[in-house]
Design an enzyme around this catalytic site. Structure first.
Site, PDB file in Angstrom:
ATOM      1  N   MET A   1       0.838  -1.202   0.000  1.00 51.47           N
ATOM      2  CA  MET A   1       0.000   0.000   0.000  1.00 51.47           C
ATOM      3  C   MET A   1       0.874   1.254   0.000  1.00 51.47           C
ATOM      4  SD  MET A   1      -3.019  -1.197   2.641  1.00 51.47           S
ATOM      5  CE  MET A   1      -4.032   0.246   2.241  1.00 51.47           C
TER       6      MET A   1
ATOM      7  N   LEU B   1       5.851   0.967   2.741  1.00 50.39           N
ATOM      8  CA  LEU B   1       7.291   1.162   2.893  1.00 50.39           C
ATOM      9  C   LEU B   1       7.602   2.651   2.953  1.00 50.39           C
ATOM     10  CD1 LEU B   1       8.619  -1.416   0.263  1.00 50.39           C
ATOM     11  CD2 LEU B   1       8.120  -1.782   2.689  1.00 50.39           C
TER      12      LEU B   1
ATOM     13  N   CYS C   1      13.748  -0.076  -8.230  1.00 49.86           N
ATOM     14  CA  CYS C   1      12.925  -0.164  -7.021  1.00 49.86           C
ATOM     15  C   CYS C   1      12.122  -1.458  -7.016  1.00 49.86           C
ATOM     16  CB  CYS C   1      11.994   1.042  -6.939  1.00 49.86           C
ATOM     17  SG  CYS C   1      10.989   1.098  -5.447  1.00 49.86           S
TER      18      CYS C   1
ATOM     19  N   CYS D   1       9.717   9.247  -7.947  1.00 50.88           N
ATOM     20  CA  CYS D   1       8.981   9.717  -6.772  1.00 50.88           C
ATOM     21  C   CYS D   1       9.856  10.460  -5.772  1.00 50.88           C
ATOM     22  CB  CYS D   1       8.302   8.532  -6.090  1.00 50.88           C
ATOM     23  SG  CYS D   1       9.466   7.290  -5.466  1.00 50.88           S
TER      24      CYS D   1
ATOM     25  N   GLY E   1      -0.319   4.302  -0.453  1.00 50.63           N
ATOM     26  CA  GLY E   1      -1.091   5.476  -0.074  1.00 50.63           C
ATOM     27  C   GLY E   1      -1.804   6.100  -1.252  1.00 50.63           C
ATOM     28  N   GLY E   2      -1.710   5.470  -2.409  1.00 53.28           N
ATOM     29  CA  GLY E   2      -2.372   5.962  -3.612  1.00 53.28           C
ATOM     30  C   GLY E   2      -3.692   5.262  -3.872  1.00 53.28           C
TER      31      GLY E   2
ATOM     32  N   ASP F   1      -4.606   3.266  -6.490  1.00 58.73           N
ATOM     33  CA  ASP F   1      -4.560   1.919  -7.042  1.00 58.73           C
ATOM     34  C   ASP F   1      -4.366   0.841  -5.980  1.00 58.73           C
ATOM     35  OD1 ASP F   1      -4.840   3.024  -9.612  1.00 58.73           O
ATOM     36  OD2 ASP F   1      -2.683   3.372  -9.739  1.00 58.73           O
TER      37      ASP F   1
END
EC number: 2.8.1.13
Length: 409
Positions: free
Chosen positions: A21, A46, A114, A210, A23-24, A26
């Site tokens: 998750m 994370l 990433c 990001c 926080g977006g 999707d």
């Protein structure tokens, strides 16, 4: 054997799923969908960085407000939620290599690194430690059974296709991962977020890089790799010194805007001479690329490498996430992968990813990919580049004379 919606044996309530998750919108919808179906869902966020302004920047992810948003969604769903501090790991595995790559004149794709390391290696290991049956993410890509394993396919929503960033996923990881949004359009996902009552329903999508505040990647590279901002000269492929620059970090192959010289001719960056801090520019046709050589290839196709066809395999490839796949032929000889374009590509830079597909349709299978080490262009272009690069002594003398007439800003 009965398989549930995630192709796992048994009823959903018998399957534990960890959801990554961010926080977006999707990943929040993924958690909501799986919870609604009855899966035992655990959310993990994370914390990847905390770079001041980036923490609250619109379009950022995995920092500050995003963690609070993920926690709020988890509370709405009534699922356990954990925040893991991966800042040091993220810096070592993603940010430092990103800066080093740019300092070497490459054009890296940090999202791939990433996914390779932090998300699909470290987080996946944590999911296994929690006895989860799968790790689910909000990526727009499809996975389904293919023989004894699972395979990756381009998603329904081609505008949101993230397969380019996931080519390095290993077969073992693919078998464990699930991507519930692969068959959904983004517009429907936002509708679902609203229906589920999530505070993130109208949240902006995260940006590709990001961890870069306001998109100024040069600031991070300057801090970590100061040698990348050594001043140098801008040289035309005919050998003429046209101007000066304040560091190769501000340039990439194929760039036209912001080069810093005005000649009346449309000029593009065609080569970065990192060792001598020279930016080589020329006309657009010099960017036409016919062949690529790759490193760190992740091969997901069915053909065994020790039995690769001598004349290669025809497939579609992407050299940028925003470009459609183009037909090419992949070769593997003596441990080296190369790609011959059936129609030339433009502006391919070292460090970019080249991703393989079994066709150029919207649902094409992902066959892997690798990173560009170097390319071959038209014979005349190669000859001109070699000439200007070999003419270092003459160019350096002209550059020194040029520097005495112009002060660097």
């Amino acid at each position: 054997m009965f398989l549930n919606s995630l192709d796992l044996p048994g009823q959903p309530e018998n399957s534990r799923i960890v959801v990554a998750m961010s926080g977006g919108v999707d990943s929040s919808v993924v958690a909501g969908l799986l919870k609604k179906e009855g899966y035992d869902v655990i959310g993990i966020t994370l914390q990847l960085y905390d770079h001041g302004a980036a923490t609250h920047r619109v379009g950022a992810c995995c920092a500050g407000q995003d963690i609070e948003d993920a926690r709020c969604v988890a509370e709405t769903l009534g699922i356990p939620h954990y925040v893991l501090d991966y800042e040091e790991r993220f810096r070592e595995a993603v940010i430092d290599p990103f800066a080093a790559s740019y300092a070497h004149g490459e054009t890296p794709v940090p999202c791939i690194a990433c996914n390779q390391t932090v998300k699909f290696a470290d987080l996946l290991a944590t999911a296994r430690e929690l006895d989860a049956d799968a790790l689910a993410t909000g990526h727009y890509i499809r996975s389904r059974s293919h023989g004894a394993h699972r395979a990756l396919f381009r998603p329904l929503d081609s505008d949101r296709d993230q397969s380019y960033f996931l080519f390095a996923t290993t077969q073992e990881q693919i078998d464990y991962l699930r991507f519930p949004l692969g068959d959904l359009p983004k517009a429907r996902v936002r509708e679902m977020a609203t229906e589920m009552g999530f505070v993130v329903a109208n949240k902006h999508d995260s940006q590709d890089i990001c961890f870069v505040p306001q998109g100024k990647y040069s600031d991070i590279i300057t801090k970590l790799r100061p040698e990348a901002v050594n001043p140098g000269v801008i040289v035309h492929v005919d050998g003429q010194v046209l101007g000066k620059h304040s560091g190769i970090v501000h340039y990439t192959v194929g760039q036209r805007r912001g080069i810093g010289v005005a000649t009346g001719e449309a000029l593009y960056v065609v080569y970065l001479d990192v060792e001598n801090a020279r930016v080589i520019v020329g006309p657009r046709e010099m960017l036409e690329t016919h062949k690529l050589f790759l490193r760190d290839v992740n091969w997901l196709g069915d053909e065994r490498l020790d039995n690769f066809p001598p004349d290669g395999i025809e497939m579609a490839v992407k050299v940028r996430s925003t470009r459609p796949p183009h037909l090419a032929r992949l070769h593997y000889q003596e441990g080296v992968f190369s790609v011959d374009f059936l129609e030339c590509e433009n502006s391919v830079a070292p460090g970019q990813a080249c991703v393989f597909y079994d066709g150029n349709s919207d649902g094409a299978r992902v066959l892997g990919g690798g990173f560009v080490t170097h390319s071959e262009r038209a014979a005349e272009t190669e000859m001109m580049l070699k000439r200007v690069l070999c003419n270092l002594e003459t160019t350096s003398a002209v550059a020194s004379e040029f520097k005495t007439k112009v002060s660097y800003t």
